[in-house]
Structures are given as C-alpha cells and as structure tokens.
Motif scaffolding. Structure first.
Motif, short mmCIF file in Angstrom:
data_model
loop_
_atom_site.label_atom_id
_atom_site.label_comp_id
_atom_site.label_asym_id
_atom_site.label_seq_id
_atom_site.Cartn_x
_atom_site.Cartn_y
_atom_site.Cartn_z
N LEU A 72 51.84 37.12 8.42
CA LEU A 72 50.94 36.63 7.51
C LEU A 72 49.82 35.24 8.06
O LEU A 72 48.80 35.33 7.52
CB LEU A 72 51.65 36.35 6.48
N ILE A 73 50.73 34.19 8.57
CA ILE A 73 49.76 33.26 8.95
C ILE A 73 48.95 33.01 10.34
O ILE A 73 47.51 33.07 10.17
CB ILE A 73 50.68 31.82 8.65
N MET A 74 49.61 33.74 11.28
CA MET A 74 48.99 33.92 12.54
C MET A 74 48.09 34.91 12.31
O MET A 74 46.88 35.00 13.11
CB MET A 74 49.86 34.34 13.62
N GLY A 75 48.28 36.05 11.64
CA GLY A 75 47.37 37.02 11.51
C GLY A 75 46.23 36.87 10.66
O GLY A 75 45.30 37.68 10.48
N ASN A 76 46.19 35.71 9.88
CA ASN A 76 45.09 35.36 8.89
C ASN A 76 43.96 34.71 9.45
O ASN A 76 44.20 33.60 10.02
CB ASN A 76 45.82 34.64 7.86
N SER A 77 42.98 35.37 9.31
CA SER A 77 41.56 34.77 10.11
C SER A 77 40.88 33.54 9.62
O SER A 77 40.23 32.98 10.37
CB SER A 77 40.31 35.82 10.37
N PHE A 396 57.84 45.31 18.77
CA PHE A 396 59.27 45.08 18.47
C PHE A 396 59.27 44.24 17.15
O PHE A 396 59.95 43.41 16.70
CB PHE A 396 60.15 44.28 19.23
N GLY A 397 58.41 44.79 16.17
CA GLY A 397 58.22 44.22 14.62
C GLY A 397 57.70 42.85 15.12
O GLY A 397 57.14 42.79 15.95
N TRP A 398 57.95 41.91 13.79
CA TRP A 398 57.10 40.56 14.03
C TRP A 398 57.86 39.54 14.64
O TRP A 398 58.00 38.35 14.22
CB TRP A 398 56.72 40.19 12.70
N ASN A 399 59.24 40.30 15.28
CA ASN A 399 60.22 39.30 15.69
C ASN A 399 60.08 38.80 17.04
O ASN A 399 60.97 38.11 17.77
CB ASN A 399 61.59 40.05 15.47
N TYR A 405 49.84 35.65 18.00
CA TYR A 405 49.44 36.64 17.54
C TYR A 405 47.98 36.33 16.56
O TYR A 405 48.12 35.09 16.01
CB TYR A 405 50.55 37.52 16.61
N GLY A 406 47.27 37.41 16.57
CA GLY A 406 45.95 37.12 15.74
C GLY A 406 44.89 36.34 16.54
O GLY A 406 44.61 36.36 17.84
N VAL A 407 43.98 35.72 15.60
CA VAL A 407 42.74 35.10 16.31
C VAL A 407 42.91 34.04 17.39
O VAL A 407 42.15 33.99 17.98
CB VAL A 407 41.89 34.51 15.07
#
Ligand code: HEM
Length: 465
Positions: A72-77, A396-399, A405-407
């Motif tokens: 949720l956080i790393m993936g949030n632009s 392997f999931g978000w684990n 991860y992300g931007v």
C-alpha cells in the motif's frame, strides 16, 4: 539503544532488526535526543499493525511494517519523496537537486529517474553486460586459483568488495583492471558513500572531494571517447550520456546528470552486491549440498571453463533461488527504505500526515513465520516453485521485496542480479567454500545497509586446475 545488538551467535540477523532504522535516524538524534521506541515498531506484532506513529525529537515518524506496507505505501505513487537529508551532506556529495537517490525536488527527481531507467535498460548496454563481467571473472580466477593452491583463508567480505567494485567500474567505463585494485581503492573508497552521509570531519570532506574529482575525470574522458563511433555493445556511462542527451539540452546539465548516474551506480551498486555475495558464500559454505547443485547447473550449461552467456542465466534455478534466499534472510535495507510525506494521504483508513518521516521496514515481511516456513533457515528450495497465485515484486506475495517496490524501487535490480549470477556462477563451478573457523559467529553490521563483517573462507578447487 544504538549500542545494542540482537544478533545471536551463529544465527542470521533478524530481518526486522531495528538498528538500521536508528542508523538512519542518526541525523535527527542529537546528543540528548530521545525517541519513543518499542519492539512493537519493528517486530513482534501481527500483520494487522502496519503503521506505528512515533515522535523523534519532536518530529512525527511513521514506521510502516510488513507486507501490507509494501503493497500500500511503496505502491502508492503519492508517497514518493525520500527522507530529507541536511543540505550540508548533499552538498558534500555534490548531489543536491540532482540524481535520484536523495533528490528532494520531485520534478527534478522525475526526469532524473526517467534518465536512469533509460540508461540501465538500454538493450545495447544490456547485451554486452554478461560477457563483460564473465571476461572480468575469467581474469580474476587466475588469482583465485593461486589462493586455492595455497589453501590460505581469504577475507571474503573484502574480496567481494573488490570484485564488486571491479565489476561496476567495468560495467560503467569498460575499464580493464587486474585483481589488485588497491591503488584504485584509495581513490574510490567503497564505503565512502555511506561515510559521507554520516561523518562530517575534514578527512571525509577531503575524501569526497577526491572521489568527486576522480569520477568527473572518468566521465569527461568517456565524453571525449564518444566523439568516435559508439560500439554496438556500449557501456553504462555511454548509455547514460545517450539518455541524458535525450532528456536535456544544455551540455553542462547533461554532464552533471551523467556524473550523478555514475555516482549513484557506484554508491548503490557496490556494497549492496558485495555484501549479498559475501553472505551467500557464507551460507554455501554451510550448505554444501546447495553449492553442489549450483555447480552442477553451471557445468550443465557452460561446462567447466566455458563462457557464461546472458541466455544461460535463466537456466540456473538454484543459483537464482539462493540469491533470493540471501536477499530474504539478510535483507540489506531491512528497515532503511525511507520516505518523507509531502501531503496528507489516507492509506487503508490510516491518515499519514504531511511533513512526517517514514521508515518502511521491508525486512519484517521477510521473516514472517506466518508466511515463510522456518524463516530463519537458509533454504533456497522454497523459491524453486512459485505459488499458483503469484503476486508482489518477485511473485511471492508482498512478503518479498528486497529491492523495494513501486515508483522508487531499485532501478539497478536487474543489473545487480545479473552481476551476482555471473560472478557466483564462475566461483561456484570452480571452488568449494569452507569456513576457516566454522564455530565463529558471523559478524553482521547494520548501518545504512547491512554489512558482512570480517569472514575468513578457504577456497578449494573443485577440479584440478
Ligand atoms: C543486491 C543489490 C541491491 C539491493 C538489495 C538494492 C536495494 C535497493 C532498495 C531497497 C532501494 C530503495 C527502494 C525504495 O526506496 O523504495 C534501492 C534504491 C536504489 N538503488 Fe538499489 N539495490 C541493489 C543494487 C543496486 C545497483 C546495482 C544499482 C545501480 C545500478 C542501484 C541503484 C539504486 C538507486 C539509484 C536507487 C534509488 C532509486 C530512487 O530513489 O528513485 N541499486 N535499492
């Protein structure tokens, strides 16, 4: 608190270890500074608690923990800015408002990031990468053969530093050098990048000036070389010039940009790969059965002495699995992924307030016993098959997100994995690793990133050379 360590003798470090967080907080922790700190911030609680709020010298800090935070956080632009560093440190590194690692100006970061990603992803650069590192390794093994002949232990942490530095400089500038990189080391101390961030005395200032001047000289020479025809398989610095020329017009800006890319590649790509490989050698010495499988894989595709080519790299499943397993257990940036929240943002019902710091503890998910069976066990076979419902950065999931991860995820991930595969494939098919003192606990240091302490390893020939 800063002086304590939770590492157990002979146990890999706890991935959720909070010491790296405090390393990062160093700038903000003045002599009498206090921080509300409890284990709940970094470990121990279930995945439900995913953001903890704390106060550090009057500044609001969020500690985002575990797989939910990664998703949720790393993936949030909207959460894009890295933690703010003092201008003084940035000026010393000549990296203020330039490059991507610590560029606080979002607009500038965006164009710089585009430029970095274009440089590192250019097919004409990637094409020559594996042969380049493989060739370097074939020169290095001559020195390593002598080491194996004598049977003397080597400090694998230092050796990997040298190899990794050699690889990165060769990748950047097509520099051919011999194993003894001692002289070069004086100019570019491998840990300088980290030291510059933390230390402000005159010695480090002088070293960083020397380093900056040295890199500038290399970049200038590369620019001059580009007046001639550009080879089909180009090096990273050439690729960076091409990317910068497509993003900027002013020659001075282009030069500064390439300079920044080069320094971030040296800073981001040397200690990271070298420590990962040192930890891998440690684990392979303790798990000969895994080392044997890797050796067999390499011999099956490349023979005992044949070149290791790009297309062979995806035919080495156990080596790839072992690298992922090391990245999981040792998580170099266990808690060192940082953000500065620039605007109020609502994540899964949690309000993250503007002007706060954030530490993303990616390591917590890597040791989560509810997801990983025997999480403290080095077992690469867990990566040999992907789960049916594969998601997350590595499937392997978000684990598992050792590269983020992300931007803002690591733009050097492919390069790092490729480099480590070629280096380790060359070493594993030729040598068996033995710990000089199997009873000695592994020393792990946590600072900006996790570091392998002095580790003596004996190389044994697998075949008669
Ligand atoms: C084992 C090797 C490596 C590991 C584990 C690693 C890990 C990471 C992590 C966790 C981040 C932060 C991501 C985030 O904040 O979301 C990062 C950022 C970065 N890495 Fe790596 N990295 C490695 C190798 C490399 C290499 C080889 C390069 C250069 C080619 C590199 C260049 C960078 C840069 C420039 C950033 C900053 C990106 C940005 O702020 O936008 N890294 N890395």
């Amino acid at each position: 608190i800063l002086g304590q360590s939770r590492h157990q003798a002979n146990e890999p470090p706890i991935a959720s270890n909070w010491r790296p967080v405090l390393g990062h907080a160093h700038h903000f922790l003045k002599k009498n500074g206090a921080m509300a700190l409890g284990p709940s911030m970094f470990e121990g609680h279930g995945p439900d608690v995913f953001v903890v709020e704390a106060s550090l010298l009057g500044q609001r800090v969020y500690v985002a923990r575990g797989p939910k935070a990664v998703k949720l956080i790393m993936g949030n632009s909207a959460i894009r800015t890295r933690i703010l560093l003092p201008d003084e440190s940035l000026d010393r590194m000549e990296s203020n408002r330039i490059g991507i690692l610590f560029n606080h100006d979002l607009e500038s970061w965006k164009v710089n990031r585009k430029c970095f990603v274009e440089s590192v992803g250019r097919p004409r650069f990637l094409k020559g990468l594996a042969p380049k590192i493989d060739e370097l390794m074939s020169t290095l093994v001559q020195s390593l053969d002598e080491i194996a002949d004598k049977g003397n232990p080597v400090l694998i942490n230092e050796m990997m530093n040298l190899i990794s530095m050699d690889c990165i400089m060769d990748v950047l500038f097509t520099e051919k050098r011999v194993f003894d990189a001692g002289e070069f080391y004086g100019k570019v101390p491998p840990l300088l990048f980290k030291t510059v961030l933390r230390n402000e005395d005159a010695k480090h200032r002088a070293l960083s000036q020397k380093y900056n001047a040295y890199v500038r000289e290399l970049v200038r020479a590369k620019k001059a070389e580009m007046e001639n025809a550009i080879p089909d398989e180009m090096d990273f610095a050439t690729s960076a010039f091409m990317a910068a020329e497509s993003c900027f017009e002013d020659p001075e800006t282009i030069f500064k940009q390439v300079n920044a890319i080069v320094k971030e590649t040296i800073g981001g790509g040397t200690d990271t790969a070298s420590n990962s490989m040192a930890f891998l050698v440690y684990e392979l010495a303790r798990h000969q059965e895994i080392a044997d499988v890797i050796c067999e894989e390499v011999i099956a595709v490349a023979g005992w002495n044949g070149p290791i080519r790009h297309e062979m790299l995806n035919q080495l499943p156990m080596l790839e699995a072992a690298l992922l397993e090391v990245s999981r257990i040792y998580t170099l940036f266990a808690a060192g992924t940082t953000r500065h929240i620039t605007e109020d943002v609502l994540i899964d019902g949690v309000l993250l307030k503007k002007d706060s710091m954030m530490f993303l503890v990616i390591g917590m998910a890597h040791w989560d016993a509810s997801y990983w069976e025997n999480p403290s066990e080095f077992d690469p076979t867990r990566f040999l098959e992907k789960p049916a419902k594969s998601e997350g950065p590595h499937g392997f999931g978000w684990n598992l997100s050792p590269f983020g991860y992300g931007v803002r995820k690591c733009p050097g991930q492919e390069l790092a994995l490729l480099e480590m595969k070629v280096v380790m494939a060359n070493l594993c098919r030729r040598y068996r690793f033995r710990l000089a003192d199997p009873k000695k606990p592994l020393e792990v240091k946590d600072s900006l990133a996790r570091e392998c302490g002095p580790l003596e390893v004996i190389f044994e020939h697998r075949v008669e050379a």
